[in-house]
Design an enzyme around this catalytic site. Structure first.
Site, PDB file in Angstrom:
ATOM      1  N   TYR A 192      31.566  48.390  18.187  1.00 59.28           N
ATOM      2  CA  TYR A 192      30.469  47.249  18.526  1.00 59.28           C
ATOM      3  C   TYR A 192      29.050  47.891  19.173  1.00 59.28           C
ATOM      4  O   TYR A 192      29.651  48.103  20.263  1.00 59.28           O
ATOM      5  CB  TYR A 192      30.445  45.791  19.698  1.00 59.28           C
ATOM      6  CG  TYR A 192      31.613  44.697  18.345  1.00 59.28           C
ATOM      7  CD1 TYR A 192      30.901  44.105  17.296  1.00 59.28           C
ATOM      8  CD2 TYR A 192      33.023  44.678  19.393  1.00 59.28           C
ATOM      9  CE1 TYR A 192      31.685  42.832  17.085  1.00 59.28           C
ATOM     10  CE2 TYR A 192      34.048  43.577  18.456  1.00 59.28           C
ATOM     11  CZ  TYR A 192      32.513  42.561  17.606  1.00 59.28           C
ATOM     12  OH  TYR A 192      33.647  42.328  16.716  1.00 59.28           O
ATOM     13  N   HIS A 195      49.458  36.269  57.264  1.00 62.51           N
ATOM     14  CA  HIS A 195      49.029  37.255  56.110  1.00 62.51           C
ATOM     15  C   HIS A 195      48.309  38.109  56.650  1.00 62.51           C
ATOM     16  O   HIS A 195      46.860  37.950  57.226  1.00 62.51           O
ATOM     17  CB  HIS A 195      48.934  37.046  54.764  1.00 62.51           C
ATOM     18  CG  HIS A 195      48.854  37.476  53.944  1.00 62.51           C
ATOM     19  ND1 HIS A 195      49.421  38.795  53.496  1.00 62.51           N
ATOM     20  CD2 HIS A 195      47.702  37.785  52.720  1.00 62.51           C
ATOM     21  CE1 HIS A 195      49.688  39.058  52.646  1.00 62.51           C
ATOM     22  NE2 HIS A 195      47.918  38.669  52.155  1.00 62.51           N
ATOM     23  N   ARG A 253      41.914  31.982  55.486  1.00 66.17           N
ATOM     24  CA  ARG A 253      42.556  31.152  53.986  1.00 66.17           C
ATOM     25  C   ARG A 253      43.170  30.429  53.855  1.00 66.17           C
ATOM     26  O   ARG A 253      43.445  29.222  53.767  1.00 66.17           O
ATOM     27  CB  ARG A 253      43.274  32.446  53.099  1.00 66.17           C
ATOM     28  CG  ARG A 253      43.772  32.061  51.568  1.00 66.17           C
ATOM     29  CD  ARG A 253      43.946  33.703  50.975  1.00 66.17           C
ATOM     30  NE  ARG A 253      45.686  33.799  51.237  1.00 66.17           N
ATOM     31  CZ  ARG A 253      46.431  34.395  50.760  1.00 66.17           C
ATOM     32  NH1 ARG A 253      46.007  35.377  49.472  1.00 66.17           N
ATOM     33  NH2 ARG A 253      47.340  34.905  51.404  1.00 66.17           N
ATOM     34  N   ARG A 274      57.948  41.563  53.497  1.00 71.10           N
ATOM     35  CA  ARG A 274      57.248  41.468  52.503  1.00 71.10           C
ATOM     36  C   ARG A 274      56.582  42.098  51.345  1.00 71.10           C
ATOM     37  O   ARG A 274      55.363  42.905  51.204  1.00 71.10           O
ATOM     38  CB  ARG A 274      56.028  39.665  52.468  1.00 71.10           C
ATOM     39  CG  ARG A 274      56.233  38.755  53.192  1.00 71.10           C
ATOM     40  CD  ARG A 274      55.875  38.027  53.367  1.00 71.10           C
ATOM     41  NE  ARG A 274      54.310  37.936  53.476  1.00 71.10           N
ATOM     42  CZ  ARG A 274      54.068  37.838  54.933  1.00 71.10           C
ATOM     43  NH1 ARG A 274      54.074  37.660  55.479  1.00 71.10           N
ATOM     44  NH2 ARG A 274      52.541  37.405  54.532  1.00 71.10           N
ATOM     45  N   CYS A 307      36.900  46.396  22.130  1.00 72.36           N
ATOM     46  CA  CYS A 307      37.324  45.026  21.461  1.00 72.36           C
ATOM     47  C   CYS A 307      38.026  43.879  21.933  1.00 72.36           C
ATOM     48  O   CYS A 307      39.162  43.800  22.567  1.00 72.36           O
ATOM     49  CB  CYS A 307      37.072  45.229  20.100  1.00 72.36           C
ATOM     50  SG  CYS A 307      36.242  45.727  19.083  1.00 72.36           S
ATOM     51  N   MET A 308      37.986  42.430  21.322  1.00 75.62           N
ATOM     52  CA  MET A 308      39.105  41.130  22.296  1.00 75.62           C
ATOM     53  C   MET A 308      40.050  41.811  21.651  1.00 75.62           C
ATOM     54  O   MET A 308      41.399  41.252  22.737  1.00 75.62           O
ATOM     55  CB  MET A 308      38.414  40.445  21.444  1.00 75.62           C
ATOM     56  CG  MET A 308      39.963  39.748  22.140  1.00 75.62           C
ATOM     57  SD  MET A 308      39.438  37.576  21.284  1.00 75.62           S
ATOM     58  CE  MET A 308      37.610  36.871  21.797  1.00 75.62           C
ATOM     59  N   ASP A 309      40.996  42.538  20.402  1.00 76.10           N
ATOM     60  CA  ASP A 309      42.628  42.712  19.937  1.00 76.10           C
ATOM     61  C   ASP A 309      42.386  44.182  20.111  1.00 76.10           C
ATOM     62  O   ASP A 309      43.489  44.577  19.275  1.00 76.10           O
ATOM     63  CB  ASP A 309      42.707  42.244  18.872  1.00 76.10           C
ATOM     64  CG  ASP A 309      41.870  40.347  18.971  1.00 76.10           C
ATOM     65  OD1 ASP A 309      42.278  39.886  20.078  1.00 76.10           O
ATOM     66  OD2 ASP A 309      40.747  40.043  18.812  1.00 76.10           O
ATOM     67  N   LYS A 361      55.242  36.491  42.852  1.00 77.20           N
ATOM     68  CA  LYS A 361      53.981  35.090  42.466  1.00 77.20           C
ATOM     69  C   LYS A 361      53.541  35.912  41.226  1.00 77.20           C
ATOM     70  O   LYS A 361      53.577  37.080  40.624  1.00 77.20           O
ATOM     71  CB  LYS A 361      53.362  34.932  43.333  1.00 77.20           C
ATOM     72  CG  LYS A 361      52.983  36.257  43.533  1.00 77.20           C
ATOM     73  CD  LYS A 361      51.876  35.998  44.881  1.00 77.20           C
ATOM     74  CE  LYS A 361      51.194  37.521  45.369  1.00 77.20           C
ATOM     75  NZ  LYS A 361      50.417  37.623  46.938  1.00 77.20           N
TER      76      LYS A 361
HETATM   77  C1  PLP Z   1      50.635  38.324  47.574  1.00 84.54           C
HETATM   78  C2  PLP Z   1      51.186  38.303  48.943  1.00 84.54           C
HETATM   79  C3  PLP Z   1      52.335  39.280  49.219  1.00 84.54           C
HETATM   80  C4  PLP Z   1      52.017  40.715  48.605  1.00 84.54           C
HETATM   81  O1  PLP Z   1      51.388  41.033  49.077  1.00 84.54           O
HETATM   82  P1  PLP Z   1      51.113  42.747  48.598  1.00 84.54           P
HETATM   83  O2  PLP Z   1      50.275  43.475  49.219  1.00 84.54           O
HETATM   84  O3  PLP Z   1      50.782  43.079  47.185  1.00 84.54           O
HETATM   85  O4  PLP Z   1      52.263  43.543  49.193  1.00 84.54           O
HETATM   86  C5  PLP Z   1      52.500  39.148  50.867  1.00 84.54           C
HETATM   87  N1  PLP Z   1      51.993  37.794  51.570  1.00 84.54           N
HETATM   88  C6  PLP Z   1      51.637  37.002  51.156  1.00 84.54           C
HETATM   89  C7  PLP Z   1      51.164  36.275  52.142  1.00 84.54           C
HETATM   90  C8  PLP Z   1      50.923  37.175  50.299  1.00 84.54           C
HETATM   91  O5  PLP Z   1      50.228  35.979  49.308  1.00 84.54           O
END
Ligand code: PLP
Length: 463
Positions: free
Chosen positions: A349, A249, A220, A305, A396-398, A122
Site C-alpha cells: 500500500y 504496586h 490506580r 509477583r 498489511c492487515m494479514d 493475566k
Molecule cells: C501486572 C502486574 C504485575 C506484574 O508486573 P510485571 O511488570 O509484568 O512483572 C504485578 N502486580 C500487579 C498488581 C500487576 O497488575
C-alpha cells in the site's frame, strides 16, 4: 477491444454476453443432471454457430463428463482436527515452556527460603496461554497465581488448577458468588464490597479470603496507605472475612531514578505496620513486580509477583546485568509468494518502498491483525536462511513483504528463499536474533503489549 478478448464472457457491468453461465448457475445445474442436459440442448439449438464464436464455460464444465462423479463422502471430523495448526495457516507462535521453567528457577534462586513466588498469568499469560504457563510455572517452583479478571481465574480452575488464585483488582460485587464457588481471592479496597463479600460467604457457610490492595502512590487502585487501619477497623467485625494478604504496586520500579520507588516502599511498610499495630495479622505481604524482584531484594517480603520476566523479558535495561532470562515466545511464518520486482517498482500500500533492482520480494501471511504492528513497516528484520532480511513496504492487515538481496558480491552469501521456506519474525536462529525487546523499543512501548498483540490471532504451538 473485441468483447471476445474479455475473460469469462464479461462485457462490462450489466452487459453479460448471451450464453454466459455463472458459477452459481453451473452448480445448480450440476445438482439436476436432467435439467443441465436440457439446458445444454437448448443452448446448442439457440447458438448453432457456436464454433465461430467460442462460448466461454465455467471451469468445472470443461470436464468431459460430470455425470459419473464419485458419491459424496464427507470429511471425517477427527481427520480435520488432526491437521496441525502450522499446516492450516503458515504463521504461528512457538511458546518454549522450558524457557518459562528457566525463568521461574532463576527467580526462585534470588528469593529467601519461605518467600512465595506468584506467577502473573493475566491477559492469557501475556499472550503465552494461561493454562499451560500456569501449569509449567507451578511445576517449576511458583506457589501462587494472579489474574486480572474473574473469568480468567475461572478458566484456570476449570482446567483443574488448584493453586491459590488472586484477582489483581476488586471485581464487581455481582461476581462474588463466582469468587466463592471457584475459590478465587479478590483484591479488596472498599468496605462496602468487603462486607457484601463476607455476607455472601457467610450465607453459604464459607470464609471470604481477600488481599487488601494498598495505594502507596501509583494512584490506580487501593485504599490509601494512611487509611488502611481505618478501613480494617470498619470491617473487622465480620466473622467470614479473612485477610489473606496485603499488597501494593510500584509505579516506577523499572525507572532509573529510585526516589519515587523509595517513597512507595516506605509508605507500604508503614501501612503493614499499622495493620500489625491493630493486632491484625496482615497475612502474605507482597509488592515486588518483575523489576523490583531483581533490583530491590529488600522488598520481597512474603511473596513476589513475577510478570513480564516470567516470559523472559527485562523490565528495564538495569535488569540485564542481574539475571539471564530466556524469552518464551517466538513468531514464525512460511513464505507464501515470491517475485522479482523490477527496478523502480513499488511494493505494498502506498508503494512507498521502491525496488532497487536485483531483489526478490517474498510475502509472509501475517500482518498487523497478528500483532506485527504497522509502525514497524520498513523497520524490522526477519531471519531467513541464516540472514537478516529487511521487511519492506507497509505491513498489511494479514500479510507483509520482505526483501532479499540477490546480488553476488564480496563475502555476501547469496540466498534464494522459496515458497514454503520458514521465516522467523521474532526469535533466535542460526546465531541471529530479532528480539521482542527490540520490537518494543522501536515502537516506544513495552514487551507486554507486543506479546499480547502477537497472541491476538496467531495459533500457539508449545515446544
Ligand atoms: C501486572 C502486574 C504485575 C506484574 O508486573 P510485571 O511488570 O509484568 O512483572 C504485578 N502486580 C500487579 C498488581 C500487576 O497488575
Amino acid at each position: 477491444m473485441a468483447t471476445n478478448d474479455l475473460p469469462n464472457g464479461f462485457t462490462g457491468f450489466g452487459h453479460r454476453r448471451a450464453g454466459f453461465v455463472s458459477a452459481a448457475d453451473a452448480i445448480r445445474a450440476r445438482e439436476n443432471k436432467t435439467q443441465a442436459q436440457a439446458a445444454a440442448r437448448e443452448q446448442r439449438a439457440d447458438e448453432p454457430e457456436a464454433a465461430s464464436a467460442p462460448r466461454l464455460r465455467p471451469l468445472g464444465a470443461m470436464l468431459a463428463d460430470n455425470s459419473d462423479r464419485p458419491p459424496l463422502r464427507p470429511f471425517d471430523e477427527a481427520e480435520l482436527e488432526a491437521i496441525d495448526q502450522r499446516d492450516r495457516r503458515w504463521a504461528w507462535l512457538e511458546i518454549d515452556l522450558g524457557a518459562i521453567r528457566h525463568n521461574v528457577v532463576q527467580t526462585r534462586r534470588r528469593l529467601k527460603r519461605g518467600t512465595r513466588l506468584l506467577a502473573v498469568v493475566k491477559a492469557d499469560a501475556y499472550g503465552h496461554g494461561a493454562v499451560r504457563v500456569a501449569e509449567t510455572a507451578l511445576n517449576s517452583g511458583a506457589d501462587y497465581l494472579a489474574v486480572a479478571t474473574v473469568p480468567e481465574g475461572i478458566e484456570l480452575r476449570r482446567a483443574g488448577i488448584t493453586a491459590p488464585i488472586l484477582v489483581l483488582a476488586q471485581p464487581p460485587a455481582t461476581s462474588i458468588p463466582l469468587l466463592l464457588a471457584y475459590d478465587i481471592y479478590p483484591a479488596v479496597y472498599d468496605a462496602q464490597f468487603a462486607i457484601q463479600y463476607g455476607e455472601v460467604a457467610d450465607s453459604h457457610g464459607m470464609k471470604a479470603p481477600f488481599h487488601l490492595a494498598v495505594n502507596t502512590g501509583m494512584n490506580r487502585i487501593g485504599v490509601r496507605y494512611d487509611e488502611v487501619a481505618s478501613l480494617l477497623t470498619q470491617i473487622a467485625f465480620h466473622r467470614a472475612l479473612v485477610l489473606e494478604g496485603v499488597f501494593t504496586h510500584f509505579a516506577t520500579a523499572d525507572c532509573p531514578e529510585t526516589l519515587n520507588f523509595d517513597i512507595q516502599s516506605k509508605r507500604f511498610s508503614e501501612a503493614v505496620d499499622s495493620i500489625r499495630a491493630l493486632g491484625i495479622d496482615p497475612g502474605i505481604v507482597h509488592c515486588a513486580n518483575s523489576a523490583a524482584i531483581f533490583r530491590y531484594p529488600q522488598v520481597h517480603y512474603d511473596m513476589v509477583r513475577l510478570g513480564i520476566s516470567l516470559y523472559g523479558y527485562y523490565a528495564c535495561p538495569e535488569m540485564r546485568s542481574l539475571v539471564e532470562l530466556k524469552p518464551a515466545m517466538s513468531v514464525h511464518a512460511r513464505i507464501t509468494d515470491t517475485r522479482l520486482v523490477p527496478t523502480g517498482e513499488g511494493v505494498s500500500y502506498g508503494l512507498h518502498y521502491r525496488s532497487a533492482g536485483s531483489v526478490k520480494i517474498c510475502t509472509v501471511p501475517l500482518g498487523y491483525a497478528d500483532g506485527l504492528r504497522r509502525g514497524l513497516s520498513g523497520n524490522t528484520y526477519f531471519i531467513v536462511d541464516g540472514k537478516l532480511c529487511r521487511q519492506v513496504g507497509n505491513i498489511c492487515m494479514d500479510q507483509c513483504m520482505f526483501e532479499v538481496d540477490l546480488r553476488s558480491y564480496g563475502t555476501h552469501r547469496r540466498i534464494d528463499p522459496q515458497v514454503g521456506d520458514e521465516v522467523i519474525i521474532a526469535g533466535q536462529k542460526d546465531g541471529l536474533e530479532v528480539s521482542i525487546d527490540e520490537l518494543a523499543d522501536k515502537l516506544d512501548t513495552i514487551q507486554h503489549e507486543i506479546t499480547i498483540g502477537f497472541a491476538q490471532r496467531l495459533p500457539r504451538i508449545y515446544v
